[in-house]
Design a protein around this motif. Structure first.
Motif, PDB file in Angstrom:
ATOM      1  N   PHE A 147       0.840  -1.202   0.000  1.00  0.00           N
ATOM      2  CA  PHE A 147       0.000   0.000   0.000  1.00  0.00           C
ATOM      3  C   PHE A 147       0.874   1.250   0.000  1.00  0.00           C
ATOM      4  CE2 PHE A 147      -3.303  -2.609   2.601  1.00  0.00           C
ATOM      5  CZ  PHE A 147      -3.680  -3.281   1.456  1.00  0.00           C
ATOM      6  N   GLU A 148       1.933   1.248   0.814  1.00  0.00           N
ATOM      7  CA  GLU A 148       2.825   2.411   0.878  1.00  0.00           C
ATOM      8  C   GLU A 148       3.514   2.650  -0.463  1.00  0.00           C
ATOM      9  OE1 GLU A 148       5.615   1.876   4.004  1.00  0.00           O
ATOM     10  OE2 GLU A 148       4.112   1.869   5.602  1.00  0.00           O
ATOM     11  N   LEU A 149       3.993   1.578  -1.079  1.00  0.00           N
ATOM     12  CA  LEU A 149       4.695   1.722  -2.357  1.00  0.00           C
ATOM     13  C   LEU A 149       3.771   2.232  -3.458  1.00  0.00           C
ATOM     14  CD1 LEU A 149       6.924  -1.493  -2.417  1.00  0.00           C
ATOM     15  CD2 LEU A 149       7.726   0.874  -2.319  1.00  0.00           C
ATOM     16  N   MET A 150       2.489   1.908  -3.349  1.00  0.00           N
ATOM     17  CA  MET A 150       1.553   2.298  -4.389  1.00  0.00           C
ATOM     18  C   MET A 150       0.892   3.644  -4.114  1.00  0.00           C
ATOM     19  SD  MET A 150      -0.249  -1.099  -5.840  1.00  0.00           S
ATOM     20  CE  MET A 150       0.732  -2.335  -6.683  1.00  0.00           C
ATOM     21  N   ALA A 151       1.248   4.267  -3.013  1.00  0.00           N
ATOM     22  CA  ALA A 151       0.615   5.533  -2.671  1.00  0.00           C
ATOM     23  C   ALA A 151       1.262   6.762  -3.302  1.00  0.00           C
ATOM     24  CB  ALA A 151       0.554   5.691  -1.150  1.00  0.00           C
ATOM     25  N   PRO A 152       2.590   6.924  -3.272  1.00  0.00           N
ATOM     26  CA  PRO A 152       3.163   8.214  -3.656  1.00  0.00           C
ATOM     27  C   PRO A 152       2.921   8.576  -5.120  1.00  0.00           C
ATOM     28  CG  PRO A 152       4.767   6.805  -2.546  1.00  0.00           C
ATOM     29  CD  PRO A 152       3.593   5.964  -2.892  1.00  0.00           C
ATOM     30  N   ALA A 153       2.248   9.663  -5.340  1.00  0.00           N
ATOM     31  CA  ALA A 153       2.094  10.258  -6.678  1.00  0.00           C
ATOM     32  C   ALA A 153       1.494   9.314  -7.702  1.00  0.00           C
ATOM     33  CB  ALA A 153       3.448  10.761  -7.188  1.00  0.00           C
ATOM     34  N   ASP A 154       0.838   8.274  -7.231  1.00  0.00           N
ATOM     35  CA  ASP A 154       0.216   7.306  -8.161  1.00  0.00           C
ATOM     36  C   ASP A 154       1.229   6.759  -9.163  1.00  0.00           C
ATOM     37  OD1 ASP A 154      -3.080   8.810  -8.525  1.00  0.00           O
ATOM     38  OD2 ASP A 154      -2.173   7.702  -6.894  1.00  0.00           O
ATOM     39  N   ASN A 155       2.508   6.723  -8.769  1.00  0.00           N
ATOM     40  CA  ASN A 155       3.528   6.435  -9.786  1.00  0.00           C
ATOM     41  C   ASN A 155       3.374   5.054 -10.413  1.00  0.00           C
ATOM     42  OD1 ASN A 155       4.345   5.292  -7.271  1.00  0.00           O
ATOM     43  ND2 ASN A 155       6.415   5.062  -8.058  1.00  0.00           N
ATOM     44  N   LEU A 156       2.769   4.122  -9.695  1.00  0.00           N
ATOM     45  CA  LEU A 156       2.655   2.780 -10.253  1.00  0.00           C
ATOM     46  C   LEU A 156       1.493   2.645 -11.221  1.00  0.00           C
ATOM     47  CD1 LEU A 156       3.478   0.494  -7.204  1.00  0.00           C
ATOM     48  CD2 LEU A 156       4.859   0.920  -9.201  1.00  0.00           C
ATOM     49  N   THR A 157       0.533   3.545 -11.156  1.00  0.00           N
ATOM     50  CA  THR A 157      -0.616   3.416 -12.039  1.00  0.00           C
ATOM     51  C   THR A 157      -0.710   4.578 -13.021  1.00  0.00           C
ATOM     52  OG1 THR A 157      -1.967   4.409 -10.296  1.00  0.00           O
ATOM     53  CG2 THR A 157      -2.002   2.028 -10.488  1.00  0.00           C
ATOM     54  N   ASP A 158       0.349   5.334 -13.134  1.00  0.00           N
ATOM     55  CA  ASP A 158       0.390   6.437 -14.088  1.00  0.00           C
ATOM     56  C   ASP A 158       1.001   5.924 -15.393  1.00  0.00           C
ATOM     57  OD1 ASP A 158       0.778   8.671 -15.576  1.00  0.00           O
ATOM     58  OD2 ASP A 158       1.865   9.796 -14.043  1.00  0.00           O
ATOM     59  N   PRO A 159       0.231   5.857 -16.480  1.00  0.00           N
ATOM     60  CA  PRO A 159       0.767   5.288 -17.716  1.00  0.00           C
ATOM     61  C   PRO A 159       1.889   6.115 -18.332  1.00  0.00           C
ATOM     62  CG  PRO A 159      -1.389   6.278 -18.104  1.00  0.00           C
ATOM     63  CD  PRO A 159      -1.176   6.297 -16.623  1.00  0.00           C
ATOM     64  N   LEU A 160       2.109   7.309 -17.815  1.00  0.00           N
ATOM     65  CA  LEU A 160       3.194   8.139 -18.340  1.00  0.00           C
ATOM     66  C   LEU A 160       4.482   7.954 -17.553  1.00  0.00           C
ATOM     67  CD1 LEU A 160       1.207  11.449 -19.013  1.00  0.00           C
ATOM     68  CD2 LEU A 160       1.736   9.598 -20.602  1.00  0.00           C
ATOM     69  N   ARG A 216      -7.618   6.314 -10.389  1.00  0.00           N
ATOM     70  CA  ARG A 216      -6.445   5.711 -11.020  1.00  0.00           C
ATOM     71  C   ARG A 216      -6.833   4.971 -12.305  1.00  0.00           C
ATOM     72  NH1 ARG A 216      -2.312   3.726  -6.370  1.00  0.00           N
ATOM     73  NH2 ARG A 216      -2.901   5.188  -4.720  1.00  0.00           N
ATOM     74  N   ILE A 217      -7.969   4.270 -12.239  1.00  0.00           N
ATOM     75  CA  ILE A 217      -8.453   3.549 -13.422  1.00  0.00           C
ATOM     76  C   ILE A 217      -8.729   4.529 -14.564  1.00  0.00           C
ATOM     77  CG2 ILE A 217     -10.397   2.198 -14.324  1.00  0.00           C
ATOM     78  CD1 ILE A 217     -10.594   0.905 -11.522  1.00  0.00           C
ATOM     79  N   ALA A 218      -9.367   5.653 -14.230  1.00  0.00           N
ATOM     80  CA  ALA A 218      -9.714   6.643 -15.246  1.00  0.00           C
ATOM     81  C   ALA A 218      -8.452   7.271 -15.847  1.00  0.00           C
ATOM     82  CB  ALA A 218     -10.604   7.721 -14.640  1.00  0.00           C
TER      83      ALA A 218
END
Length: 381
Positions: free
Chosen positions: A219-232, A328-330
């Motif tokens: 959860f912590e790793l996936m929180a900052p700046a949405d970096n894991l779910t940002d396609p850019l 995040r999905i959107a």
């Protein structure tokens, strides 16, 4: 909370260019291997790289690289025949979940004389397995440490879980370089799929402080700046972070248990070849909204993922986290409804019945019935 009792059997190597260590790690285990290669690994020239590494270590090997898109029990029968004819002593599986599960099946049943369908129907092998080395390239493998082999029953197109021997996997090698073929959309959906698995293990009756600590780190790793779910986001950075999350999610699943969404995604993929990562992504916010049965955990998960602060109720925390996931999905432009996956509500209903047969379903902290799982589907359809 449950008593803590665990053992981490395989040695885990995670980093960049770690596949170059394959020869050194394989040599103590056997001298002749079956190398199972996912077709997707062609883009990163895994065949050439791993062949060179094994050759330089003076190891004999044969290669199986004609894996179909959806391996079934009949695929396992064919590969077992190939492996026995070549008198192999160990198995190396490189690729996504399908290749790794095929490798687990071959290593587990190599010394068996019974027809494999006896094991598909529930029998357990007591023969000595072959040593197995797993090299995940698609980041996630739900059953990597869970001592199960996921497979499609060719007789019915239903999903089945075969129990494999304890300690069958000797080495797990995560290599950033082998995951370079993932697209940005795949990175987004796989990261949310890992988040869903972590969420399920967190809300399982089999959870312990250890599995909870792993889930909370995800959860912590996936929180900052949405970096894991940002396609850019940069593929190099994202893949390295996803390697860590993929490894930890599989560990959490082995110390706890997967849940209803994981069961449904495997069952639906087996029957109708629907993307597991996309289906779990769609269902995740609806699963979160129902997680208020554990007020302390939903509050903590929501805060760790950056969706709320300390001054909210469990209901508000669940709603805020669900909306965070939908955002995040959107942003990743992923499907938000099951109907976008070209599957009917009637087909999903059949998959619900298959999912309810899986042995880990009863461990979810909120009792799951066929009706309650179908209600979740209807909300997301």
């Amino acid at each position: 909370m449950n008593d803590l009792s665990f053992k981490i059997a395989p040695h885990i190597l995670l980093g960049n260019q770690t596949s170059s260590r394959l020869g050194a790690l394989a040599s103590p285990l056997a001298s002749r291997f079956l190398l199972i290669l996912d077709p997707a690994t062609k883009e990163v020239k895994a065949k050439e790289k791993l062949s060179e590494v094994l050759f330089e270590s003076n190891l004999d090997f044969i290669i199986y690289e004609d894996m179909p898109n959806n391996p079934t029990t009949e695929t396992l029968v064919q590969v077992l025949k190939l492996a026995k004819g070549a008198h192999i002593q160990g198995v190396i599986a490189c690729g996504g979940e399908k290749a790794l599960n095929l490798g687990r099946g071959v290593a587990s049943l190599f010394n068996e004389e019974k027809p494999i369908y006896e094991f598909v129907d529930g029998d357990i092998s007591h023969c000595e397995p072959l040593p197995l080395i797993c090299m995940p390239t698609a980041i996630r493998d739900t059953f990597l440490f869970y001592e199960r082999c996921a497979i499609i029953d060719a007789r019915s197109n239903q999903f089945r879980l075969l129990k494999v021997q304890e300690g069958i996997t000797k080495e797990v090698i995560f290599d950033v370089a082998l995951g370079a073929t993932l697209t940005k959309n795949q990175i987004s959906s796989i990261s949310l799929n890992l988040l869903c698995l972590a969420f399920e293990t967190y809300f399982s009756t089999r959870s312990s402080f250890f599995s909870d600590a792993i889930a909370e780190k995800i959860f912590e790793l996936m929180a900052p700046a949405d970096n894991l779910t940002d396609p850019l986001a940069s593929p190099e950075t994202v893949n390295e972070a996803l390697l860590q999350c993929g490894c930890m999610a599989a560990l959490a699943a082995s110390f706890s248990a997967p849940g209803p969404v994981t069961a449904l995604t495997f069952a639906t993929h087996a029957r109708y070849k629907v993307s597991r990562s996309l289906l779990s992504t769609i269902l995740l916010p609806y699963l979160i909204e129902e997680a208020v049965f554990s007020s302390e955990k939903i509050l903590k998960a929501s805060k760790l993922l950056g969706a709320c602060n300390d001054n909210v109720s469990p209901d508000e925390a669940a709603d805020l986290l669900a909306e965070n996931i939908r955002g995040r999905i959107a942003r990743a432009r992923l499907p938000a409804r099951i109907k976008e996956l070209s599957v009917s509500i009637e087909q999903i209903a059949a998959s619900v019945n298959d999912a309810m047969q899986l042995d880990f379903i009863p461990f979810y902290a909120k009792p799951v019935t066929a009706d309650s799982l179908f209600d979740l589907v209807k909300k997301a359809f």
